[in-house]
Design a protein around this motif. Structure first.
Motif, PDB file in Angstrom:
ATOM      1  N   VAL A   1       0.854  -1.189   0.000  1.00 39.56           N
ATOM      2  CA  VAL A   1       0.000   0.000   0.000  1.00 39.56           C
ATOM      3  C   VAL A   1       0.890   1.239   0.000  1.00 39.56           C
ATOM      4  CG1 VAL A   1      -1.828   1.262   1.179  1.00 39.56           C
ATOM      5  CG2 VAL A   1      -1.785  -1.243   1.265  1.00 39.56           C
ATOM      6  N   GLY A   2       0.850   1.980  -1.095  1.00 41.34           N
ATOM      7  CA  GLY A   2       1.653   3.188  -1.222  1.00 41.34           C
ATOM      8  C   GLY A   2       2.662   3.058  -2.343  1.00 41.34           C
ATOM      9  N   GLY A   3       2.522   3.889  -3.362  1.00 44.32           N
ATOM     10  CA  GLY A   3       3.387   3.812  -4.530  1.00 44.32           C
ATOM     11  C   GLY A   3       4.457   4.876  -4.559  1.00 44.32           C
ATOM     12  N   GLY A   4       5.003   5.222  -3.397  1.00 44.07           N
ATOM     13  CA  GLY A   4       6.112   6.172  -3.351  1.00 44.07           C
ATOM     14  C   GLY A   4       7.411   5.508  -3.749  1.00 44.07           C
ATOM     15  N   ALA A   5       8.529   6.140  -3.396  1.00 47.99           N
ATOM     16  CA  ALA A   5       9.833   5.627  -3.806  1.00 47.99           C
ATOM     17  C   ALA A   5      10.044   4.190  -3.343  1.00 47.99           C
ATOM     18  CB  ALA A   5      10.935   6.532  -3.261  1.00 47.99           C
ATOM     19  N   GLY A   6       9.813   3.923  -2.046  1.00 47.19           N
ATOM     20  CA  GLY A   6      10.035   2.587  -1.529  1.00 47.19           C
ATOM     21  C   GLY A   6       8.984   1.592  -1.965  1.00 47.19           C
ATOM     22  N   GLY A   7       7.695   1.966  -1.885  1.00 46.55           N
ATOM     23  CA  GLY A   7       6.617   1.042  -2.221  1.00 46.55           C
ATOM     24  C   GLY A   7       6.635   0.602  -3.668  1.00 46.55           C
ATOM     25  N   LEU A   8       6.862   1.549  -4.584  1.00 53.64           N
ATOM     26  CA  LEU A   8       6.874   1.199  -6.004  1.00 53.64           C
ATOM     27  C   LEU A   8       8.085   0.358  -6.357  1.00 53.64           C
ATOM     28  CD1 LEU A   8       5.618   1.402  -8.789  1.00 53.64           C
ATOM     29  CD2 LEU A   8       6.779   3.588  -9.109  1.00 53.64           C
ATOM     30  N   GLU A   9       9.241   0.689  -5.790  1.00 50.13           N
ATOM     31  CA  GLU A   9      10.429  -0.126  -6.038  1.00 50.13           C
ATOM     32  C   GLU A   9      10.218  -1.552  -5.536  1.00 50.13           C
ATOM     33  OE1 GLU A   9      14.121   1.488  -4.720  1.00 50.13           O
ATOM     34  OE2 GLU A   9      13.781   3.441  -5.646  1.00 50.13           O
ATOM     35  N   LEU A  10       9.624  -1.705  -4.360  1.00 53.09           N
ATOM     36  CA  LEU A  10       9.395  -3.036  -3.808  1.00 53.09           C
ATOM     37  C   LEU A  10       8.417  -3.832  -4.669  1.00 53.09           C
ATOM     38  CD1 LEU A  10       9.767  -5.154  -1.600  1.00 53.09           C
ATOM     39  CD2 LEU A  10       7.943  -4.010  -0.306  1.00 53.09           C
ATOM     40  N   ALA A  11       7.292  -3.225  -5.059  1.00 52.79           N
ATOM     41  CA  ALA A  11       6.306  -3.919  -5.881  1.00 52.79           C
ATOM     42  C   ALA A  11       6.902  -4.320  -7.223  1.00 52.79           C
ATOM     43  CB  ALA A  11       5.078  -3.037  -6.087  1.00 52.79           C
ATOM     44  N   THR A  12       7.701  -3.438  -7.817  1.00 50.10           N
ATOM     45  CA  THR A  12       8.331  -3.736  -9.108  1.00 50.10           C
ATOM     46  C   THR A  12       9.265  -4.925  -9.005  1.00 50.10           C
ATOM     47  OG1 THR A  12       8.189  -1.432  -9.838  1.00 50.10           O
ATOM     48  CG2 THR A  12       9.859  -2.804 -10.892  1.00 50.10           C
ATOM     49  N   ARG A  13      10.095  -4.941  -7.991  1.00 51.13           N
ATOM     50  CA  ARG A  13      11.088  -6.018  -7.863  1.00 51.13           C
ATOM     51  C   ARG A  13      10.457  -7.322  -7.391  1.00 51.13           C
ATOM     52  NH1 ARG A  13      16.024  -3.076  -4.808  1.00 51.13           N
ATOM     53  NH2 ARG A  13      17.125  -5.018  -5.379  1.00 51.13           N
ATOM     54  N   LEU A  14       9.419  -7.232  -6.566  1.00 52.26           N
ATOM     55  CA  LEU A  14       8.667  -8.442  -6.202  1.00 52.26           C
ATOM     56  C   LEU A  14       7.979  -9.033  -7.432  1.00 52.26           C
ATOM     57  CD1 LEU A  14       6.971  -7.492  -2.792  1.00 52.26           C
ATOM     58  CD2 LEU A  14       8.725  -9.244  -3.161  1.00 52.26           C
ATOM     59  N   GLY A  15       7.413  -8.140  -8.264  1.00 51.99           N
ATOM     60  CA  GLY A  15       6.769  -8.620  -9.478  1.00 51.99           C
ATOM     61  C   GLY A  15       7.745  -9.322 -10.395  1.00 51.99           C
ATOM     62  N   ASP A  16       8.927  -8.740 -10.576  1.00 49.86           N
ATOM     63  CA  ASP A  16       9.937  -9.359 -11.439  1.00 49.86           C
ATOM     64  C   ASP A  16      10.397 -10.706 -10.891  1.00 49.86           C
ATOM     65  OD1 ASP A  16       9.943  -7.289 -13.277  1.00 49.86           O
ATOM     66  OD2 ASP A  16      11.573  -6.203 -12.301  1.00 49.86           O
TER      67      ASP A  16
END
Length: 449
Positions: free
Chosen positions: A7-22
Motif C-alpha cells: 500500500v503506497g506507490g512512493g519511492a520505496g513502495g513502487l520499487e518493492l512492488a516492481t522487484r517483487l513482481g519481477d
C-alpha cells in the motif's frame, strides 16, 4: 500462492512492488506464478516526491516525469489497484479501499476489499502544521503534484498581477522604505531540505519568467523570498558546516533568512512569528515538518508513535503483527547506535525496499527474517541550477566530506537516476535520461503556463 499487498506507490513502495513482481509474479512454477503482488495507491501516477519543489517552481514539468502505475504493473507482472486505504482487519487479513471519484465527483470505483498474506504499508507522510493558527487554510503544502502545480500557477499570477497594478508604495513595517520593499514576496516556513531547495528554485524561476516577458519586474529586488526557520540554523538535520555553506549560498541569491523565529499565525497576506515580527507574504508555503497520515492510527490497533508512524521492529514487522510490515516515512524503525529512528529520507525507503525483497525470500522459504540496518551515505541539497551542497559519508568515501558546486549537483541528479534505474533497469534509465535532455533543449527552462 502467496499474496503480497503493498500500500503506497512512493519511492520505496513502487520499487518493492516492481522487484517483487519481477522476482515472484512473472516467474512461474508448473504454470502458476510464485506469488501474487498487488500495489495500491490513491493516485494513478507516480512521481518522485523529492522533485515536487521543482514542480512548484516550474523548473520541471510533472507530466513528463510521471509514471503510470498501470503501465508499470503490466511491464513487471504485478497488479495495480487505485484507492485509498481506509481500514484493516488483521484477523481476516484484508484491507478496505475507499471509493474513487472523478473530477466531477462521480464514482469511478466502489469501495473494495483486498485479501493478503503479507501486507506492506508504505504510504509516506503528510505535512505537519503543528496546530499553528491559519496554517492549513492560508499556506500551501507540497505533498502532491496537484499542490505543487497550484503553487506554481499562483506564483505566475502574482508576478503578472504585481506588474500591472498601480505602482503605489508598499510597506510591511513602519519605517521601511518603499524602494527596498519587493513588489511580491514569498514566505517559506521551514528551513529543512524542501524549504531550502524551493527558495533557490524560486530565484531561478523569477529570472526566467522575467526573461520570457511574463513580467517586467526586477527578478532579484521585486520578487522577495523569505525563509523562516524556528531553529537556530537552516537544515537542522544535517551537519552544521553543511548548514553554514548553504546559508551563505542562499544569501548570495538574495534569499532572506529568518532563523530562531517560530511561526505563531498565518493569515491572508502575512505571517506572524512568536516574537511579534510580521512578514508580508503574497504566497506562503508550509514546509516545516511532516507526520504520518491519520489513517495509520486507525489500523486495527497497530501501535503508532507521537508522529503517527507505525512502530516496527528491525525486521520492519509491526510490533504486534508479523504479517504486517511498514517502510519509509510512515515507519518508526529503530536505528541501533542512535537516539533517533531511521530518518524519513528517500535513501532509507530505497534501502528498506531492497531489504524486504531479500527478507521475503526467507519468508517464502520459512526461514528466519534478517534485521534491517540503515547506512547513512550522507545528504545532498539542491540549490537549483546555481549549485548544490551536502556531505558524503560512510561507504561512499570512507569518512565524511563536505561537497558543493558542480560535483554536488551531479551527485544530487544521480539520486533520481538511480531511482529510475531501480524501476526500469540501467539501460532504460540511460535512454530516459537522454530523452529528457533532448526534450529540455527545445523547451523553456521554466513552465510558463
Amino acid at each position: 500462492m502467496h499474496r503480497f499487498v503493498v500500500v503506497g506507490g512512493g519511492a520505496g513502495g513502487l520499487e518493492l512492488a516492481t522487484r517483487l513482481g519481477d522476482r515472484y509474479a512473472r516467474k512461474k512454477s508448473n504454470g502458476v506464478p510464485l506469488a501474487q503482488v498487488t500495489l495500491v495507491d490513491r493516485y494513478p501516477t507516480h512521481i518522485w516526491k523529492p522533485l515536487l519543489h521543482e514542480v512548484a517552481a516550474g523548473s520541471m514539468d510533472p507530466f513528463t516525469q510521471e509514471l503510470e502505475y498501470a503501465a508499470q504493473a503490466r511491464w513487471h507482472g504485478f497488479e495495480f489497484q487505485q484507492g485509498e486505504l481506509t481500514a484493516l482487519d488483521r484477523t481476516a487479513k484484508r484491507i478496505t479501499l475507499g471509493r474513487v471519484l472523478d473530477d466531477d465527483g462521480a464514482e469511478l470505483l466502489p469501495e473494495r476489499v483486498l485479501e493478503y498474506d503479507t501486507l506492506v504499508v508504505a504510504i509516506g507522510s503528510t505535512t505537519h502544521f503543528f496546530g499553528v493558527k491559519g496554517a492549513p487554510e492560508y499556506s500551501l503544502a507540497l505533498d502532491t503534484v496537484q499542490q505543487a502545480e497550484r503553487f506554481r500557477k499562483r506564483l505566475i499570477a502574482a508576478c503578472m498581477r504585481a506588474e500591472h497594478q498601480a505602482h503605489e508604495p508598499v510597506e510591511s513595517n513602519p519605517g521601511t522604505h518603499a524602494s527596498t520593499e519587493p513588489r511580491i514576496q514569498v514566505a517559506i516556513v521551514g528551513g529543512g531540505a524542501t524549504g531550502v531547495e524551493l527558495s533557490a528554485e524560486l530565484r531561478n524561476t523569477a529570472q526566467v519568467l522575467s526573461a520570457y516577458g511574463l513580467h517586467k519586474l526586477d527578478p532579484r529586488h521585486d520578487v522577495g523570498i523569505v525563509l523562516v526557520e524556528a531553529g537556530p540554523r537552516i537544515l537542522p538535520a544535517l551537519q552544521e558546516r553543511v548548514s553554514t555553506a548553504t546559508a551563505e549560498l542562499l544569501q548570495k541569491l538574495g534569499v532572506k533568512l529568518m532563523v530562531g523565529e517560530t511561526v505563531a499565525e498565518v493569515a491572508p497576506g502575512l505571517v506572524r512569528t512568536a516574537s511579534g515580527k510580521t512578514v508580508r507574504a503574497d504566497l506562503t508555503v508550509w514546509a516545516a515538518g511532516i507526520k504520518a497520515p491519520p489513517v495509520l492510527s486507525q489500523l486495527d490497533g497497530l501501535p503508532v508513535n507521537r508522529l503517527g508512524q507505525l512502530q516496527v521492529r528491525r525486521t520492519l514487522q509491526t510490533q504486534i503483527d508479523d504479517n504486517v510490515f511498514a517502510l519509509g516515512d510512515c515507519a518508526a524503525c529503530p536505528w541501533p547506535g542512535n537516539e533517533r529512528n531511521v530518518p524519513p529520507r528517500a535513501q532509507a525507503a530505497h534501502q528498506q525496499a531492497s531489504f524486504l525483497l531479500r527478507a521475503f525470500g526467507n519468508l517464502l522459504e520459512n526461514r528466519p527474517l534478517p534485521e534491517f540496518t540503515y547506512h547513512d551515505f550522507g545528504s545532498l541539497v539542491s540549490l537549483g541550477h546555481f549549485s548544490a551542497v551536502g556531505n558524503l559519508m560512510g561507504g561512499v568515501i570512507g569518512g565524511n566530506m563536505l561537497i558543493e558546486g558542480l560535483f554536488a549537483r551531479f551527485m544530487y541528479m544521480s539520486l533520481y537516476r538511480l531511482h529510475i534505474a531501480a524501476l526500469h533497469g540501467y539501460a532504460r534509465m540511460v535512454l530516459d535520461t537522454f530523452a529528457h535532455w533532448l526534450r529540455r533543449t527545445t523547451l523553456p527552462r521554466v513552465k510558463l503556463h
